[in-house]
Design a protein around this motif. Structure first.
Motif, PDB file in Angstrom:
ATOM      1  N   HIS A  28       1.009  -1.224   0.068  1.00  0.00           N
ATOM      2  CA  HIS A  28       0.014   0.012  -0.091  1.00  0.00           C
ATOM      3  C   HIS A  28       0.685   1.281  -0.136  1.00  0.00           C
ATOM      4  O   HIS A  28       2.112   1.129   0.410  1.00  0.00           O
ATOM      5  CB  HIS A  28      -0.957   0.113   1.271  1.00  0.00           C
ATOM      6  CG  HIS A  28      -1.718   1.410   1.376  1.00  0.00           C
ATOM      7  ND1 HIS A  28      -2.799   1.787   0.960  1.00  0.00           N
ATOM      8  CD2 HIS A  28      -1.111   2.218   2.252  1.00  0.00           C
ATOM      9  CE1 HIS A  28      -3.111   2.993   1.265  1.00  0.00           C
ATOM     10  NE2 HIS A  28      -1.961   3.383   2.197  1.00  0.00           N
ATOM     11  N   SER A  29       0.426   2.334  -0.674  1.00  0.00           N
ATOM     12  CA  SER A  29       0.692   3.578  -0.462  1.00  0.00           C
ATOM     13  C   SER A  29      -0.254   4.643  -0.675  1.00  0.00           C
ATOM     14  O   SER A  29      -1.253   4.353  -1.286  1.00  0.00           O
ATOM     15  CB  SER A  29       1.817   3.897  -1.402  1.00  0.00           C
ATOM     16  OG  SER A  29       2.117   5.400  -1.401  1.00  0.00           O
ATOM     17  N   CYS A  30      -0.269   5.739   0.476  1.00  0.00           N
ATOM     18  CA  CYS A  30      -1.381   6.610   0.221  1.00  0.00           C
ATOM     19  C   CYS A  30      -1.336   7.700  -1.061  1.00  0.00           C
ATOM     20  O   CYS A  30      -2.179   8.304  -1.350  1.00  0.00           O
ATOM     21  CB  CYS A  30      -1.409   7.418   1.514  1.00  0.00           C
ATOM     22  SG  CYS A  30      -1.917   6.564   3.039  1.00  0.00           S
ATOM     23  N   VAL A  31      -0.170   7.325  -1.448  1.00  0.00           N
ATOM     24  CA  VAL A  31       0.118   8.100  -3.125  1.00  0.00           C
ATOM     25  C   VAL A  31       0.732   6.925  -3.964  1.00  0.00           C
ATOM     26  O   VAL A  31       1.895   6.789  -4.116  1.00  0.00           O
ATOM     27  CB  VAL A  31       1.189   9.252  -2.873  1.00  0.00           C
ATOM     28  CG1 VAL A  31       0.436  10.432  -2.152  1.00  0.00           C
ATOM     29  CG2 VAL A  31       2.431   8.796  -1.935  1.00  0.00           C
ATOM     30  N   PRO A  32      -0.241   6.259  -4.423  1.00  0.00           N
ATOM     31  CA  PRO A  32       0.040   5.108  -5.421  1.00  0.00           C
ATOM     32  C   PRO A  32       0.687   5.625  -6.630  1.00  0.00           C
ATOM     33  O   PRO A  32       0.579   6.700  -7.110  1.00  0.00           O
ATOM     34  CB  PRO A  32      -1.105   4.392  -5.440  1.00  0.00           C
ATOM     35  CG  PRO A  32      -2.304   5.587  -5.391  1.00  0.00           C
ATOM     36  CD  PRO A  32      -1.637   6.230  -4.303  1.00  0.00           C
ATOM     37  N   ASN A  33       1.272   4.328  -7.323  1.00  0.00           N
ATOM     38  CA  ASN A  33       1.754   4.890  -8.816  1.00  0.00           C
ATOM     39  C   ASN A  33       1.161   3.968  -9.778  1.00  0.00           C
ATOM     40  O   ASN A  33       1.298   3.978 -10.838  1.00  0.00           O
ATOM     41  CB  ASN A  33       3.291   4.576  -8.844  1.00  0.00           C
ATOM     42  CG  ASN A  33       3.494   3.177  -8.511  1.00  0.00           C
ATOM     43  OD1 ASN A  33       2.743   2.368  -8.091  1.00  0.00           O
ATOM     44  ND2 ASN A  33       4.926   3.246  -7.899  1.00  0.00           N
ATOM     45  N   VAL A  34       0.101   3.065  -9.192  1.00  0.00           N
ATOM     46  CA  VAL A  34      -1.073   2.417  -9.783  1.00  0.00           C
ATOM     47  C   VAL A  34      -2.477   2.740  -9.887  1.00  0.00           C
ATOM     48  O   VAL A  34      -2.662   3.079  -8.615  1.00  0.00           O
ATOM     49  CB  VAL A  34      -0.668   0.717 -10.056  1.00  0.00           C
ATOM     50  CG1 VAL A  34       1.083   0.449 -10.509  1.00  0.00           C
ATOM     51  CG2 VAL A  34      -0.727   0.390  -8.658  1.00  0.00           C
TER      52      VAL A  34
END
Length: 799
Positions: A542-548
């Motif tokens: 997970h990321s709160c600023v995803p790249n997908v």
């Protein structure tokens, strides 16, 4: 009193003659469902045939062909076969399949020539009509059936050899901090497909049982019911067949029980049914094995990740993070599932789908459930129905999979009732197993070998009890497997979503002259349709600023890069909490409660969101500060202070004004549904004025009001005004969902249609380009909306 299949069909005929084709379609579908339950095959064939006629006039030619085949399969009357063949030919002609169209029209001609019920004059007229159609086929520039114009896959997705469903530019890594994760082997450009995956198993949520296909989860247009239970609906014959082969033959008689047990229990069952189909040995269906010898859990001995049952078992269960109430619930549900489906799952005999389809489903499943008399299943079903009639609540995982919505006491009572219903079955199985093992041939002379017989019986009894112990061990083993999967699903299940119209039936007008659905400005929303397991997608952190970004084509998950991902960079997906929508504290709390980890992504570590900024609360539901116009969250305890300027706020006054605005909006909708667009606008103006004063500028209700205004003006042909309101709504939608979201893409599509119809060429071109970028990003370059927008752009280029 419910209508019969004939009555529904007759009602559909009335609408059909009036050219209300969508309403006729609804009636014919009801006729199909009713005929599947109670009527003859001929009634069902007539219902399918009539529905095919409605689909033809709605220009749904592929679905029309499907209904024609179903009508033929169910014995459509010979004297009317020419009608179906003629309609089939016209459908094929419209689809550009000239050779097939000619063959179908020739079949229609042959049927007419064999007619004895029509007069010679009638037959001559029909033959002349068919000749015209055949001549039209020859004149039109159509492609042959060998060049069927199916979509090409322009996304050029090439699967990785080592990671199932992932692109060749992806690698699987592991470290102690991140665990398993996906990394780009080489640069991945924006819009490229990273993962393309069908679920290992999925379950449609109960709210969509009547509106979406139970297998592929696409919206139903002309549903095909299961002939045995009718409650399961499918969009096509392939979906019906696939569902029966994968799980429905087992589940068909047990719908009520599965609905009671909830989505996670049901999905756990389908995981094991799929594993059974995979011919996985029952001994592999167990708690997680020690995978320390493997570099990455879930991989095969050769290091590849196949997204098979081994990969499903490697998903983390987080046992220590489940409450005792949840664990008790899993235990009780697992016991019920084993009593119903254990015999099949533990059986070493894996029957082929064709063999199972050839058997009588009800009696077969009855024997599988109880292992004895065929009436045991009936008694069992009665016991379950008795529990149903008492209003048994289920663990409702349709809105929040991690929550159990029934109390502990209620839960214990419900499962005690179910346990009681099955206890007698267990006893019968044990007694039967003992009796069968200790059975002695009646033709044996026992008087001669009394002593030996006694010893032999004792030995057989010992073997019988050993057999029971072995069986109980396997049963307990299977119960543990069900519990494992339910624990895994709490933080590993994926929601299958789709963007769909809100109150679709009320936001669509019927154009009778064309016999089509003519959509105006339709409000859409992202809807959760099903819960599924995607083993490869579960590898993404997970990321709160995803790249997908993820999107769905039915039940197929497609993950695309939303920006260039550099080689060596981790592929990161957002599990829900998004940096632009929530502050760091709220995001971390949500992730800890649902997924049991503290987020340390770049947004959370840098803590870039300022508690005094407009981003500090969920402003899609926030009120407006009368002093600084910033967002404030009302918690309902009387007075609040604005977090930005410190102004003391009386939230009761704000709530009263909001209620007044909501009442005006409801009145506006009544005018809208009655096609009184001027009246709707008159009610919306004071509603918008109040909302502007009390709601934050990015509140979702502000977008709702502007969208409704746009709909009214578009219906009145005032496209310039409609465009202004829709553009204002678009700004809010971008704030709520993000500039690259699919919701924004659909809003841009609506705005492009408004500008196109209003002949505002430059504005239309600009909006179309933005919409195309987003739709290609989410759906790829071959999607129907991409094609539609491209055609609109081409038309504008010619102006």
């Amino acid at each position: 009193m419910s209508k019969t299949a004939l009555e529904w069909r007759q009602m559909g005929n009335v609408f059909f003659k009036q050219r209300y084709y969508p309403k006729a379609l609804d009636c014919y579908t009801e006729s199909v469902l009713m005929a599947s339950r109670t009527s003859s095959m001929e009634d069902l064939s007539l219902a399918y045939a009539n529905r095919s006629a409605a689909m033809f006039y709605l220009n749904e030619f592929k679905i029309c062909l499907q209904d024609i085949e179903l009508a033929l399969d169910h014995g459509y009357p010979n004297e009317m076969l020419y009608k179906l063949y003629q309609r089939k030919g016209l459908c094929l002609m419209n689809l550009g399949l000239v050779q097939d169209a000619v063959l179908a029209l020739q079949d229609a001609m042959d049927e007419i020539k064999e007619q004895t019920t029509h007069s010679q004059q009638k037959r001559s007229c029909l033959e002349k009509e068919l000749q015209k159609h055949l001549q039209s086929c020859k004149q039109r520039n159509l492609v042959s059936s060998s060049k069927e114009n199916s979509m090409k896959n322009e996304d050029q997705f090439v699967e990785c050899e080592l990671i199932a469903n992932a692109s060749q530019g992806v690698s699987l890594k592991y470290d102690e901090t991140k665990g398993r994760h996906l990394v780009a082997k080489s640069d991945i450009s924006a819009g490229s497909v990273v993962i393309q995956e069908l679920p290992y198993a999925s379950v449609l949520l109960p709210d969509h049982n009547q509106s979406h296909c139970h297998f592929c989860h696409r919206r139903l247009v002309a549903p095909i019911p299961c002939a045995k239970c009718v409650w399961a609906l499918y969009c096509s014959k392939p979906c019906l067949q696939s569902a029966r082969e994968e799980h429905h033959l087992m589940e068909c008689p047990h719908r009520k029980l599965l609905l009671q047990l909830g989505t996670f229990a049901w999905l756990s069952l389908r995981l094991l049914l799929h594993a059974k189909k995979e011919k996985a040995d029952s001994e592999t269906m167990c708690e997680l094995k020690d995978t320390s010898e493997l570099r990455v859990a879930g991989c095969e001995p050769d290091g590849s990740y196949k997204a098979a049952y081994n990969a499903v078992c490697s998903l983390m269960p987080h046992t220590s993070n489940h409450t005792q109430q949840e664990l008790d619930s899993y235990q009780q549900k697992a016991e019920c599932l084993v009593r119903c489906f254990g015999h099949h799952l533990l059986s070493q005999d894996v029957k082929s789908s064709k063999e199972m389809l050839a058997q009588d489903i009800n009696s077969k499943l009855s024997n599988l459930a109880v292992g004895s008399q065929t009436d045991s299943h009936t008694n069992n079903a009665k016991a379950i129905d008795s529990v149903d009639s008492k209003g048994v609540a289920s663990c409702d995982e349709t809105t929040q999979d991690s929550a159990t919505d029934i109390t502990v006491d209620s839960q214990k009572k419900n499962f005690a009732d179910l346990k009681k219903a099955f206890d007698s079955v267990d006893q019968q199985i044990s007694i039967r197993s003992l009796n069968e093992t200790t059975h002695v041939d009646k033709n044996t002379d026992h008087s001669t070998f009394a002593a030996d017989s006694q010893k032999e019986n004792q030995a057989n009894s010992d073997k019988a009890f050993d057999s029971i112990d072995q069986k109980n061990s396997k049963t307990n083993h299977l119960i543990g497997t069900f519990i494992l999967h339910m624990k895994q699903l709490k933080c590993n299940a994926h929601a299958i979503t789709a963007v769909e119209p809100v109150q679709e039936d009320k936001n669509v007008s019927y154009d009778n002259s064309r016999g089509r659905l003519s959509e105006m400005v339709t409000t859409t929303e992202q809807v959760r349709l099903a819960t599924a397991v995607y083993p490869t997608a579960s590898l993404m952190n997970h990321s709160c600023v995803p790249n997908v970004i993820a999107s769905f084509h039915g039940r197929q998950l497609v993950v695309r890069a939303i920006r260039t991902i550099k080689a060596g960079e981790e592929i990161l997906h957002c599990y829900g909490p998004y940096a632009k929508h929530m502050d760091t504290t709220a995001r971390r709390q949500a992730l800890q409660e649902q997924y049991f980890f503290t987020c340390n992504c770049t947004a959370c570590e840098s803590n870039t969101d300022d508690s005094t900024s407009d981003e500090a609360c969920d402003w899609s539901k926030a009120y407006r500060c009368p002093n600084c116009e910033g967002p404030i969250e009302v918690l309902g305890n009387g007075h609040q202070k604005c977090g930005k300027c410190g102004e003391d706020i009386n939230d009761q006054v704000l709530k009263q004004q909001e209620v007044k605005a909501t009442r005006l909006f409801s009145q506006a909708l009544e005018f809208l549904h009655g096609s009184d667009f001027e009246g709707c606008i008159s009610a919306l103006r004071p509603c918008y004025e109040i909302r502007t004063k009390v709601l934050y500028k990015y509140h979702k209700d502000m977008a709702e009001t502007q969208d409704c205004m746009a709909r009214c003006y578009a219906s009145l042909g005032k496209f310039s005004e409609a465009g202004d309101h829709l553009a204002s709504s678009l700004v809010i939608i971008e704030k709520i969902f993000g500039e690259d979201s699919i919701e924004v893409a659909h809003e841009l599509h609506k705005l492009a249609q408004i500008y196109f119809n209003g002949k505002e060429v430059e504005k239309a071109r600009d909006v179309i380009d933005k919409a195309l970028r987003l739709f290609i990003l989410h759906y790829g370059s071959t999607h129907e909306l991409v094609e539609e927008l491209s055609q609109m752009k081409q038309c504008l280029m010619e102006l």
